[in-house]
Design a protein around this motif. Sequence first.
Motif, short mmCIF file in Angstrom:
data_model
loop_
_atom_site.label_atom_id
_atom_site.label_comp_id
_atom_site.label_asym_id
_atom_site.label_seq_id
_atom_site.Cartn_x
_atom_site.Cartn_y
_atom_site.Cartn_z
N PHE A 1 -13.05 62.70 35.97
CA PHE A 1 -13.44 63.76 34.69
C PHE A 1 -14.24 63.76 34.24
O PHE A 1 -14.51 62.66 32.90
CB PHE A 1 -12.57 64.13 34.42
N PRO A 2 -15.61 64.65 32.99
CA PRO A 2 -16.36 64.61 32.52
C PRO A 2 -15.62 65.52 31.43
O PRO A 2 -14.15 65.82 30.87
CB PRO A 2 -17.21 65.28 32.22
N GLY A 3 -15.90 64.21 30.00
CA GLY A 3 -15.31 64.40 28.19
C GLY A 3 -15.87 63.82 27.43
O GLY A 3 -17.16 63.05 28.03
N LEU A 4 -15.36 63.52 26.04
CA LEU A 4 -15.32 62.50 24.90
C LEU A 4 -15.19 61.72 25.53
O LEU A 4 -14.01 61.23 25.77
CB LEU A 4 -15.28 63.00 23.54
N VAL A 5 -15.68 59.85 25.70
CA VAL A 5 -15.66 59.03 25.56
C VAL A 5 -15.90 58.25 24.43
O VAL A 5 -16.16 58.00 24.24
CB VAL A 5 -16.73 58.12 26.51
N GLY A 6 -14.08 57.97 24.16
CA GLY A 6 -14.08 57.03 22.79
C GLY A 6 -13.41 55.80 22.72
O GLY A 6 -13.42 55.54 23.73
#
Length: 429
Positions: free
Chosen positions: A255-260
């Motif tokens: 799924f899309p998202g913020l990758v930190g």
Amino acid sequence: MYQKLLNKEEKLAVIGLGYVGLPIALAFAKKIHVIGFDINAKRIDLMRQQIDPSNELTKEAFDNTTICFTNDLEVLKEARFYIVAVPTPVDEHNVPDLTPVIKASETIGKVIKKGDCVVFESTVYPGCTEEDCLPVIEKLSGLKAGVDFTYGYSPERINPGDKVHTLENVVKVVSGSDAETLDLVAKVYELVVKAGVHRASSVKVAEAAKIIENTQRDLNIALMNELSIIFDMMDINTFEVLEAAGTKWNFLKFFPGLVGGHCIGVDPYYLTYKSHQLGYNSRVILAGRVINDEMAAYVAKKTVQTIIKSGLNIAASKVLVMGCTFKENVSDIRNSKVADVVKELQGYNVDVHVVDAHADHDELMHEYGFGLHPQVETDYDAVIVAVNHEPYCQLDENYFKSITKPEGLLVDVKGIFRNKIKDLKYWSL
């Protein structure tokens, strides 16, 4: 050595007691004598009080353990089997920072003895253990790796906040400098890993296995993020597309998202750094990194554009950001991409308020220069649910309507409120 460890005649030491090292140390301490070593005296004091500084483990996790927490090298010398579990970050230019693992190697070099074994768990590029770490140990100890002491590599697979895929029920990859060492390392880890171990053919194979686990996830998420950008231009909801595509048996559900965080958003750079040294410039891996690193700016830009389309003065706008840790249900803020969202919004002169169910105000101030707002107000032009902490997942549209202006915007980064918002403006990746 294995039998002596089992009989509690010899000790195992874990160097680095963060979110990876402490669970390992406590797991072993239920079976054998353990020395938990960390250079941070404040963390040592907390752990002696049965407090996990990372807020991952409960006080009960310390019960029924035989462990000595210390930052004293003389105590560390009592061990015969050493596990290194220090972080391996990247610097501001995304270049691997080996400082922690080299410092740990120096520590090992000061205490290691003939016949001892050292196993690295820190995520590194293939070859790092043997090419960068062992020479440091050899220089300080005067001992020869593979002759006077043995070594191995067993990549950590701890997933912060995950109470299902824990140390004991996830297969552990192990490796050793020779067949006898591999057998020793495997047997030692089998004491605490019920799922068993996978014996890699070499240390480099084990290092490479770890580095591609997170690289694969990073690339798949990057694909989803790029698709999200494209589908947004087509006025298609990405999560609905993924739901439909997911009905096929072999469709991979990313799924899309913020990758930190300090794994997925960091590890690929170790691989591309090493490949560049060898004369190969990565294209696919770095392309994925670029996409994922730009998503925070994309979320902020879409928020600002939507506010402006509503006829509002963006410089007079107020936005609430809910959640700023690197992932849900953890307190860890390291390499959080939500901080980038906040900074991007502030760059548009937006008044940004940040709240979080787990993060610490002082840590945020120290790391990013902003802290937590004391309370949620009732006149926001937009609310960004950036991290789906459990308490936020329980909220409904009435709550968001109560804290936003009429015609307010809800930015639902992870799509957890899809099909639940009727009156507010709504946008998700």
